[in-house]
Design an enzyme around this catalytic site. Sequence first.
Site, PDB file in Angstrom:
ATOM      1  N   SER A  11     -56.564  78.687   7.852  1.00  0.00           N
ATOM      2  CA  SER A  11     -57.778  78.438   7.066  1.00  0.00           C
ATOM      3  C   SER A  11     -57.960  76.985   6.656  1.00  0.00           C
ATOM      4  CB  SER A  11     -57.783  79.320   5.811  1.00  0.00           C
ATOM      5  OG  SER A  11     -56.653  79.043   5.003  1.00  0.00           O
ATOM      6  N   SER A  12     -56.939  76.151   6.849  1.00  0.00           N
ATOM      7  CA  SER A  12     -57.058  74.746   6.460  1.00  0.00           C
ATOM      8  C   SER A  12     -56.065  73.903   7.235  1.00  0.00           C
ATOM      9  CB  SER A  12     -56.823  74.569   4.948  1.00  0.00           C
ATOM     10  OG  SER A  12     -55.488  74.927   4.610  1.00  0.00           O
ATOM     11  N   LYS A  35     -56.418  83.844   1.407  1.00  0.00           N
ATOM     12  CA  LYS A  35     -57.724  84.066   0.787  1.00  0.00           C
ATOM     13  C   LYS A  35     -58.834  83.853   1.815  1.00  0.00           C
ATOM     14  CE  LYS A  35     -56.114  82.568  -3.775  1.00  0.00           C
ATOM     15  NZ  LYS A  35     -56.308  81.596  -4.905  1.00  0.00           N
ATOM     16  N   SER A 129     -42.195  74.407  14.261  1.00  0.00           N
ATOM     17  CA  SER A 129     -41.023  74.000  13.494  1.00  0.00           C
ATOM     18  C   SER A 129     -41.262  72.565  13.014  1.00  0.00           C
ATOM     19  CB  SER A 129     -39.763  74.112  14.364  1.00  0.00           C
ATOM     20  OG  SER A 129     -38.612  73.680  13.684  1.00  0.00           O
ATOM     21  N   TYR A 143     -36.374  72.095   2.751  1.00  0.00           N
ATOM     22  CA  TYR A 143     -37.358  72.176   3.840  1.00  0.00           C
ATOM     23  C   TYR A 143     -36.649  72.030   5.178  1.00  0.00           C
ATOM     24  CZ  TYR A 143     -41.449  71.125   6.736  1.00  0.00           C
ATOM     25  OH  TYR A 143     -42.411  71.128   7.717  1.00  0.00           O
ATOM     26  N   LYS A 147     -36.164  74.884   8.232  1.00  0.00           N
ATOM     27  CA  LYS A 147     -36.560  74.650   9.623  1.00  0.00           C
ATOM     28  C   LYS A 147     -35.366  74.739  10.574  1.00  0.00           C
ATOM     29  CE  LYS A 147     -41.007  74.046   9.087  1.00  0.00           C
ATOM     30  NZ  LYS A 147     -41.972  74.978   9.683  1.00  0.00           N
ATOM     31  N   PHE A 176     -47.340  63.494  11.691  1.00  0.00           N
ATOM     32  CA  PHE A 176     -48.731  63.722  12.078  1.00  0.00           C
ATOM     33  C   PHE A 176     -49.571  63.889  10.824  1.00  0.00           C
ATOM     34  CE2 PHE A 176     -46.628  64.727  16.029  1.00  0.00           C
ATOM     35  CZ  PHE A 176     -47.497  64.197  16.976  1.00  0.00           C
TER      36      PHE A 176
END
Length: 268
Positions: A11-12, A35, A129, A143, A147, A176
Amino acid sequence: MSKTIVITGASSGFGLQLASELHRKGFTVIGTSRKPQSYESDVPFKLIKLDITDDNSIKQFTNELFKLVSRVDVLINNAGCLLTGMAEETPIEQGKQQFETNFWGTVKITNALLPHFRNQKYGHIITVSSIVGLIGPPNLSYYSASKHAVEGYFKALRFELMPFNVQVSLVEPSWFRTNIGENAVAINKSISDYDGYREKWIAFTNDGIKNAENPTRVTRLIHKIIDSKQPPLKNLVGKMSGTIVFLQNYAPKLFEKSMLSQLTKAKT
């Protein structure tokens, strides 16, 4: 016949860009969002509600999915979150939540679709990943650990699904431009001894995000993987990513020296 692709976290940010581009290319795209009602009028593909950390949500999603389509060709695990903080100062509960989303959530939604892939004797699971699943930068300990766990799980799963003609691929981006930094969650406590060191690494990370590549390169790579008859398991993408991983594996002292030199250049 157009392939049907399920993309989590669509969604984003990068998930939205990926889903929109694959839809434009002619694929049937089913995206997920916690949502969907907030976004469905703005996207060209179907959005279904899904919270990958909620077992009931996964069950409801799977039921709704197979009311819409009879076949899923590709699952792209894109949903995830980012927790920042030094290892010692990160509360265990926050670390567990990082794993609940990035690892267990990804595993749960994958397992929900595995019976479908096995029954049809065909399918492809692509998991986004990160290069930090291969290296361990400071201030990203949990984090990175989540991963690394994703990497190990899908490496094993690739072998287990070979008898069923189900492919497994990992995509490992470096820097990125996505919204993951904007949506990052910081730890809710800190240890003052780390303040200066942490600030340097945050500055380095922010600089990396600011100067990052356009994520269309990752989108193109995923499209290529989908179209491949023999898709590779591991797919590093991004400037210097191959060199970084090579140095860590075969010249670890040089790798650490390079990492620390970036710290001295960072401006807080």
